[in-house]
Design a protein around this motif. Sequence first.
Motif, PDB file in Angstrom:
ATOM      1  N   TYR A  12      20.248 -73.655   3.588  1.00 32.13           N
ATOM      2  CA  TYR A  12      19.087 -72.855   3.621  1.00 32.13           C
ATOM      3  C   TYR A  12      19.398 -71.523   3.090  1.00 32.13           C
ATOM      4  O   TYR A  12      18.441 -71.021   2.159  1.00 32.13           O
ATOM      5  N   ARG A  13      20.183 -70.817   3.685  1.00 33.55           N
ATOM      6  CA  ARG A  13      20.392 -69.423   3.404  1.00 33.55           C
ATOM      7  C   ARG A  13      20.988 -69.168   2.064  1.00 33.55           C
ATOM      8  O   ARG A  13      20.424 -68.234   1.399  1.00 33.55           O
ATOM      9  N   LYS A  14      22.022 -70.108   1.565  1.00 32.15           N
ATOM     10  CA  LYS A  14      22.400 -69.611   0.358  1.00 32.15           C
ATOM     11  C   LYS A  14      21.505 -70.131  -0.936  1.00 32.15           C
ATOM     12  O   LYS A  14      21.649 -69.727  -1.894  1.00 32.15           O
ATOM     13  N   THR A  15      21.177 -71.389  -0.740  1.00 31.57           N
ATOM     14  CA  THR A  15      19.908 -71.910  -1.930  1.00 31.57           C
ATOM     15  C   THR A  15      18.660 -72.021  -1.762  1.00 31.57           C
ATOM     16  O   THR A  15      17.917 -71.334  -2.470  1.00 31.57           O
ATOM     17  N   ALA A  16      18.317 -72.608  -0.668  1.00 37.04           N
ATOM     18  CA  ALA A  16      16.867 -72.881  -0.345  1.00 37.04           C
ATOM     19  C   ALA A  16      16.031 -71.384  -0.299  1.00 37.04           C
ATOM     20  O   ALA A  16      14.649 -71.397  -1.196  1.00 37.04           O
ATOM     21  N   ALA A  17      16.481 -70.534   0.216  1.00 35.27           N
ATOM     22  CA  ALA A  17      15.729 -69.333   0.351  1.00 35.27           C
ATOM     23  C   ALA A  17      15.305 -68.864  -0.922  1.00 35.27           C
ATOM     24  O   ALA A  17      13.918 -68.145  -1.024  1.00 35.27           O
ATOM     25  N   TYR A  18      16.322 -68.630  -1.784  1.00 33.23           N
ATOM     26  CA  TYR A  18      15.622 -67.805  -3.142  1.00 33.23           C
ATOM     27  C   TYR A  18      15.353 -69.008  -3.950  1.00 33.23           C
ATOM     28  O   TYR A  18      14.701 -68.634  -4.878  1.00 33.23           O
ATOM     29  N   LEU A  61      12.563 -76.920   3.466  1.00 32.49           N
ATOM     30  CA  LEU A  61      13.143 -78.344   3.596  1.00 32.49           C
ATOM     31  C   LEU A  61      13.239 -79.062   2.387  1.00 32.49           C
ATOM     32  O   LEU A  61      14.242 -79.565   1.954  1.00 32.49           O
ATOM     33  N   VAL A  62      12.367 -78.789   1.022  1.00 32.07           N
ATOM     34  CA  VAL A  62      12.695 -79.275  -0.175  1.00 32.07           C
ATOM     35  C   VAL A  62      14.079 -78.588  -0.658  1.00 32.07           C
ATOM     36  O   VAL A  62      14.759 -79.111  -1.446  1.00 32.07           O
ATOM     37  N   GLY A  63      14.066 -77.482  -0.513  1.00 33.89           N
ATOM     38  CA  GLY A  63      15.464 -76.635  -1.056  1.00 33.89           C
ATOM     39  C   GLY A  63      16.818 -77.248  -0.149  1.00 33.89           C
ATOM     40  O   GLY A  63      17.856 -77.385  -0.892  1.00 33.89           O
ATOM     41  N   ILE A  64      16.884 -77.487   1.071  1.00 36.92           N
ATOM     42  CA  ILE A  64      17.881 -78.092   1.714  1.00 36.92           C
ATOM     43  C   ILE A  64      18.033 -79.324   1.133  1.00 36.92           C
ATOM     44  O   ILE A  64      19.264 -79.858   0.759  1.00 36.92           O
ATOM     45  N   GLY A  65      16.934 -80.168   1.049  1.00 39.13           N
ATOM     46  CA  GLY A  65      16.974 -81.710   0.204  1.00 39.13           C
ATOM     47  C   GLY A  65      17.734 -81.416  -1.085  1.00 39.13           C
ATOM     48  O   GLY A  65      18.708 -82.335  -1.552  1.00 39.13           O
ATOM     49  N   PHE A  66      17.428 -80.322  -1.934  1.00 40.37           N
ATOM     50  CA  PHE A  66      18.017 -80.168  -3.110  1.00 40.37           C
ATOM     51  C   PHE A  66      19.314 -80.039  -3.372  1.00 40.37           C
ATOM     52  O   PHE A  66      20.055 -80.593  -3.907  1.00 40.37           O
ATOM     53  N   GLN A  67      19.757 -79.172  -2.360  1.00 42.38           N
ATOM     54  CA  GLN A  67      21.179 -78.820  -2.136  1.00 42.38           C
ATOM     55  C   GLN A  67      21.907 -79.854  -1.607  1.00 42.38           C
ATOM     56  O   GLN A  67      23.266 -80.189  -2.038  1.00 42.38           O
ATOM     57  N   LEU A  68      21.357 -80.599  -0.721  1.00 42.94           N
ATOM     58  CA  LEU A  68      22.102 -82.064  -0.188  1.00 42.94           C
ATOM     59  C   LEU A  68      22.407 -82.895  -1.402  1.00 42.94           C
ATOM     60  O   LEU A  68      23.394 -83.552  -1.674  1.00 42.94           O
ATOM     61  N   VAL A  69      21.367 -83.028  -2.320  1.00 44.25           N
ATOM     62  CA  VAL A  69      21.461 -83.813  -3.704  1.00 44.25           C
ATOM     63  C   VAL A  69      22.441 -83.102  -4.512  1.00 44.25           C
ATOM     64  O   VAL A  69      23.466 -83.902  -5.042  1.00 44.25           O
ATOM     65  N   ASP A  70      22.682 -81.947  -4.650  1.00 41.53           N
ATOM     66  CA  ASP A  70      23.548 -81.230  -5.238  1.00 41.53           C
ATOM     67  C   ASP A  70      24.942 -81.582  -4.900  1.00 41.53           C
ATOM     68  O   ASP A  70      25.806 -81.507  -5.817  1.00 41.53           O
ATOM     69  N   ASP A  71      25.157 -81.563  -3.524  1.00 39.42           N
ATOM     70  CA  ASP A  71      26.464 -81.969  -2.858  1.00 39.42           C
ATOM     71  C   ASP A  71      26.955 -83.350  -3.538  1.00 39.42           C
ATOM     72  O   ASP A  71      28.204 -83.511  -3.703  1.00 39.42           O
ATOM     73  N   LEU A  72      26.112 -84.153  -3.460  1.00 41.23           N
ATOM     74  CA  LEU A  72      26.523 -85.519  -3.898  1.00 41.23           C
ATOM     75  C   LEU A  72      26.768 -85.599  -5.190  1.00 41.23           C
ATOM     76  O   LEU A  72      27.721 -86.135  -5.587  1.00 41.23           O
ATOM     77  N   ARG A  73      25.984 -84.909  -6.147  1.00 40.27           N
ATOM     78  CA  ARG A  73      26.391 -84.630  -7.589  1.00 40.27           C
ATOM     79  C   ARG A  73      27.618 -84.008  -7.901  1.00 40.27           C
ATOM     80  O   ARG A  73      28.126 -84.325  -8.971  1.00 40.27           O
ATOM     81  N   GLY A  74      27.988 -83.142  -7.055  1.00 41.59           N
ATOM     82  CA  GLY A  74      29.118 -82.381  -7.275  1.00 41.59           C
ATOM     83  C   GLY A  74      30.331 -83.210  -7.114  1.00 41.59           C
ATOM     84  O   GLY A  74      31.529 -82.996  -7.415  1.00 41.59           O
TER      85      GLY A  74
END
Length: 349
Positions: A194-200, A229-242
């Motif tokens: 949330y802090r690193k990605t979703a916030a901005y 919520l959507v930003g955290i979901g986005f980053q979790l998807v990005d973790d998988l893609r990484g």
Amino acid sequence: MAPPSSPALEAELRRWLESGRLRARSLGPGIDELWSALDRCSSGGKRLRPQLLLAAHRCYGGNEDEVALRVAAALELLHTAFLVHDDVIDRDLVRRGADNISGTFVTWASARGASPDGSASAGVAAGVLAGDLALAGAMRIVALCGADAARTERLLDLFDDAIAVSAAGELDDVLLSVCESTDTTVEDIVAMHYRKTAAYSFRLPLQAGALLASAPSEAHEPLGVVGRLVGIGFQLVDDLRGVFGEEAATGKDTLGDLREGKLTPLIVHARGTAAWSSIAPHVGDRSLTETTARSVRALLEESGSREFVARLAENHLREGLRTARTSGLPASLVDELSSLTDQMLESAA
């Protein structure tokens, strides 16, 4: 969502870049090359954050399109700044399948007689300075965007808060990976995301777009919740893609997270499985090969870690969309978010 970009948005970004390059021409070949590299770095990409800002502005009935475009361009520059600095922190030399700014200057300095250590130092310096230029440019554009004084001050507050929260998240990301601890939980990583990605990337564009449209003040809190919520979901998807994605699609080395030993929910979950003893030696291995990585990916699947993170991402995305639907957000904005959520879920599959 709307198309990935628009000529008007690209023109705003081009205006800032050309202004910087014009100033650089009299300051020496190094800084001129830095602006050229920054130009290349800021090109391409999905323009997700400007899309969200412009969608929120449009869906709340905003009619100051030029002002909104300027702020959208500022948001994209802020994203560029964070990407450039993130590459420095992660010691990455490639972004979107090509040399990033640091990688460009490693080659540039080496061609001019620098030693390997000297070339590496030039790459770090170039990345730090280019990120600083983009960050300063973003804030200047916001300050001069053309909104009235009250909204401009509030926009600056939103950007300032997002930068501060993102800096905390970036530091968390590094410390979680380098400080030995078996106590880190998935919840800790989600909070960092949330802090690193979703916030901005999500909260800021949604709230800034609504602010520019003079949306009711009570709209800002639910937009913040949806963005989280959507930003955290986005980053979790990005973790998988990484780890499981294709470099051509993600623009990042799919060995990077494993080689760096990045503490993602995949790794935290895997620590608690029987497969961990076979996975652990390869997490943080800078010499990890693609052949070994394939075995690690298979273990992450067999252990259930991939499915766990995919389910966690889906839960956040679905809850974000549910909140959007029940919080009085404009139906058109809910539709935009629904389309985006579907794209993310498809990426996680």
